[in-house]
Design a protein around this motif. Structure first.
Motif, PDB file in Angstrom:
ATOM      1  N   VAL A  20      59.691  75.495  58.914  1.00 33.74           N
ATOM      2  CA  VAL A  20      58.482  75.473  59.747  1.00 33.74           C
ATOM      3  C   VAL A  20      58.836  75.101  61.185  1.00 33.74           C
ATOM      4  CG1 VAL A  20      56.304  74.262  60.171  1.00 33.74           C
ATOM      5  CG2 VAL A  20      56.899  74.986  57.850  1.00 33.74           C
ATOM      6  N   LEU A  21      59.670  74.075  61.347  1.00 33.77           N
ATOM      7  CA  LEU A  21      60.082  73.636  62.681  1.00 33.77           C
ATOM      8  C   LEU A  21      60.823  74.746  63.409  1.00 33.77           C
ATOM      9  CD1 LEU A  21      60.418  71.400  64.815  1.00 33.77           C
ATOM     10  CD2 LEU A  21      62.503  70.692  63.606  1.00 33.77           C
ATOM     11  N   ARG A  22      61.753  75.386  62.719  1.00 35.66           N
ATOM     12  CA  ARG A  22      62.552  76.454  63.318  1.00 35.66           C
ATOM     13  C   ARG A  22      61.671  77.641  63.722  1.00 35.66           C
ATOM     14  NH1 ARG A  22      67.824  77.152  63.183  1.00 35.66           N
ATOM     15  NH2 ARG A  22      67.998  75.529  61.589  1.00 35.66           N
ATOM     16  N   THR A  23      60.761  78.019  62.821  1.00 36.41           N
ATOM     17  CA  THR A  23      59.871  79.150  63.099  1.00 36.41           C
ATOM     18  C   THR A  23      58.973  78.858  64.291  1.00 36.41           C
ATOM     19  OG1 THR A  23      59.862  79.779  60.757  1.00 36.41           O
ATOM     20  CG2 THR A  23      58.102  80.663  62.125  1.00 36.41           C
ATOM     21  N   ALA A  24      58.432  77.636  64.338  1.00 37.61           N
ATOM     22  CA  ALA A  24      57.549  77.250  65.439  1.00 37.61           C
ATOM     23  C   ALA A  24      58.281  77.286  66.779  1.00 37.61           C
ATOM     24  CB  ALA A  24      56.982  75.860  65.182  1.00 37.61           C
ATOM     25  N   CYS A  25      59.496  76.740  66.806  1.00 34.38           N
ATOM     26  CA  CYS A  25      60.284  76.724  68.048  1.00 34.38           C
ATOM     27  C   CYS A  25      60.649  78.132  68.490  1.00 34.38           C
ATOM     28  CB  CYS A  25      61.552  75.888  67.851  1.00 34.38           C
ATOM     29  SG  CYS A  25      61.262  74.121  67.683  1.00 34.38           S
ATOM     30  N   ASP A  26      61.058  78.954  67.542  1.00 29.71           N
ATOM     31  CA  ASP A  26      61.453  80.323  67.859  1.00 29.71           C
ATOM     32  C   ASP A  26      60.259  81.125  68.383  1.00 29.71           C
ATOM     33  OD1 ASP A  26      63.450  82.496  67.798  1.00 29.71           O
ATOM     34  OD2 ASP A  26      62.129  83.360  66.279  1.00 29.71           O
ATOM     35  N   LYS A  27      59.114  81.010  67.715  1.00 29.85           N
ATOM     36  CA  LYS A  27      57.919  81.741  68.135  1.00 29.85           C
ATOM     37  C   LYS A  27      57.463  81.290  69.520  1.00 29.85           C
ATOM     38  CE  LYS A  27      57.225  84.353  64.514  1.00 29.85           C
ATOM     39  NZ  LYS A  27      57.374  85.844  64.621  1.00 29.85           N
ATOM     40  N   ASN A  28      57.504  79.978  69.761  1.00 29.41           N
ATOM     41  CA  ASN A  28      57.029  79.479  71.049  1.00 29.41           C
ATOM     42  C   ASN A  28      57.920  79.951  72.195  1.00 29.41           C
ATOM     43  OD1 ASN A  28      54.991  77.850  72.406  1.00 29.41           O
ATOM     44  ND2 ASN A  28      56.690  76.513  72.950  1.00 29.41           N
ATOM     45  N   ARG A  29      59.225  79.964  71.955  1.00 26.36           N
ATOM     46  CA  ARG A  29      60.141  80.458  72.992  1.00 26.36           C
ATOM     47  C   ARG A  29      59.824  81.913  73.317  1.00 26.36           C
ATOM     48  NH1 ARG A  29      64.224  83.668  73.284  1.00 26.36           N
ATOM     49  NH2 ARG A  29      64.309  83.930  71.017  1.00 26.36           N
ATOM     50  N   SER A  42      53.129  72.184  68.870  1.00 24.26           N
ATOM     51  CA  SER A  42      53.154  70.920  68.126  1.00 24.26           C
ATOM     52  C   SER A  42      53.473  71.164  66.662  1.00 24.26           C
ATOM     53  CB  SER A  42      51.802  70.209  68.240  1.00 24.26           C
ATOM     54  OG  SER A  42      51.524  69.878  69.578  1.00 24.26           O
ATOM     55  N   VAL A  43      54.298  70.290  66.096  1.00 21.25           N
ATOM     56  CA  VAL A  43      54.687  70.389  64.689  1.00 21.25           C
ATOM     57  C   VAL A  43      54.498  69.026  64.036  1.00 21.25           C
ATOM     58  CG1 VAL A  43      56.543  70.923  63.065  1.00 21.25           C
ATOM     59  CG2 VAL A  43      56.389  72.187  65.223  1.00 21.25           C
ATOM     60  N   ASN A  44      53.789  68.995  62.917  1.00 21.35           N
ATOM     61  CA  ASN A  44      53.587  67.746  62.187  1.00 21.35           C
ATOM     62  C   ASN A  44      54.857  67.328  61.458  1.00 21.35           C
ATOM     63  OD1 ASN A  44      50.626  69.161  62.056  1.00 21.35           O
ATOM     64  ND2 ASN A  44      50.492  66.951  62.220  1.00 21.35           N
ATOM     65  N   VAL A  45      55.126  66.039  61.455  1.00 20.81           N
ATOM     66  CA  VAL A  45      56.311  65.493  60.789  1.00 20.81           C
ATOM     67  C   VAL A  45      55.860  64.627  59.616  1.00 20.81           C
ATOM     68  CG1 VAL A  45      58.317  63.983  61.049  1.00 20.81           C
ATOM     69  CG2 VAL A  45      57.654  65.520  62.909  1.00 20.81           C
ATOM     70  N   SER A  46      56.437  64.853  58.446  1.00 16.52           N
ATOM     71  CA  SER A  46      56.094  64.081  57.255  1.00 16.52           C
ATOM     72  C   SER A  46      56.966  62.833  57.164  1.00 16.52           C
ATOM     73  CB  SER A  46      56.292  64.924  55.993  1.00 16.52           C
ATOM     74  OG  SER A  46      57.668  65.116  55.742  1.00 16.52           O
TER      75      SER A  46
END
Length: 218
Positions: A20-29, A42-46
């Motif tokens: 999820v973190l990787r996908t979010a960063c890649d998409k945002n870039r 923003s990404v939620n952290v458990s």
């Protein structure tokens, strides 16, 4: 409600969270490049993620591999997660901030809700839970509490985000109180990746068109 507990029990929550973190960063870039915007994602952290000894290294690796500037990543962490291992978690947050990542304290108001300990947390953003917003149009006390929280948080250099805005009346009150950012269904319900990009692209081109029109009028 069933997916996350099962993922945690099976041990799959860590690879899923990294994905999820990787996908979010890649998409945002890619969004920032294609739409010529400078948006933060923003990404939620458990709690399980934060408890990883190498969590900071994982975040750095993802940022390096996706090419996202750290200033455009915000990690959202709830009060309850931080309190469980406060000293160890503060150290990790400080290391993340050294990378350039922003830290948001999520769901403020559901847990300890103490501004005294928030002053000592290495955070950039305070996200006020919707429980403060729900009756704000009918409850003068809640309106006063929100105004006080916003004012105090801003005085210690925190950006304030109000969550759960669903009607214009709530928006008008928070705007009057100078809340930095406001989010909720009043603006948009959750969107798919494709819908989100279309919205970003449309807003960029509308903004660009307005600037060109204004320039030609001048």
């Amino acid at each position: 409600k069933e997916f996350i507990p099962i993922a945690e029990e099976s041990g799959l929550i860590l690879p899923i969270s990294e994905f999820v973190l990787r996908t979010a960063c890649d998409k945002n870039r890619k969004w920032n490049y294609l739409s010529k915007t400078k948006l933060s994602i923003s990404v939620n952290v458990s709690v399980i993620q934060l408890n990883q000894k190498n969590f900071v290294s994982i975040v750095k690796k993802v940022l390096d591999e996706t090419g996202l500037n750290p200033q455009y990543l915000t990690l959202e962490i709830t009060e309850s997660i931080l309190i469980k291992s406060l000293e160890a978690n503060i150290k990790k947050l400080e290391e993340l901030k050294e990378l350039g990542v922003k830290i948001a304290l999520d769901d403020f108001g559901k847990g300890y809700s103490s501004l005294s300990y928030i002053m000592n947390l290495p955070i950039d953003i305070l996200k006020i839970d919707k429980c403060f917003v729900d009756d704000i149009t009918r409850n003068p006390k809640k309106e006063l509490i929100m105004e006080s929280i916003i004012s105090l948080a801003q005085k210690i250099n925190l950006e304030v985000v109000a969550e759960g805005i669903e009607v214009k009346e709530q928006y008008d009150i928070l705007r009057k109180q100078n809340c930095d950012k406001i989010q909720g269904y009043y603006f948009s319900k959750p969107l798919s990746v494709e819908e989100a990009f279309e919205k970003l692209a449309l807003e960029y081109y509308v903004s660009l068109s307005c600037k060109e029109t204004a320039s030609s009028i001048d």
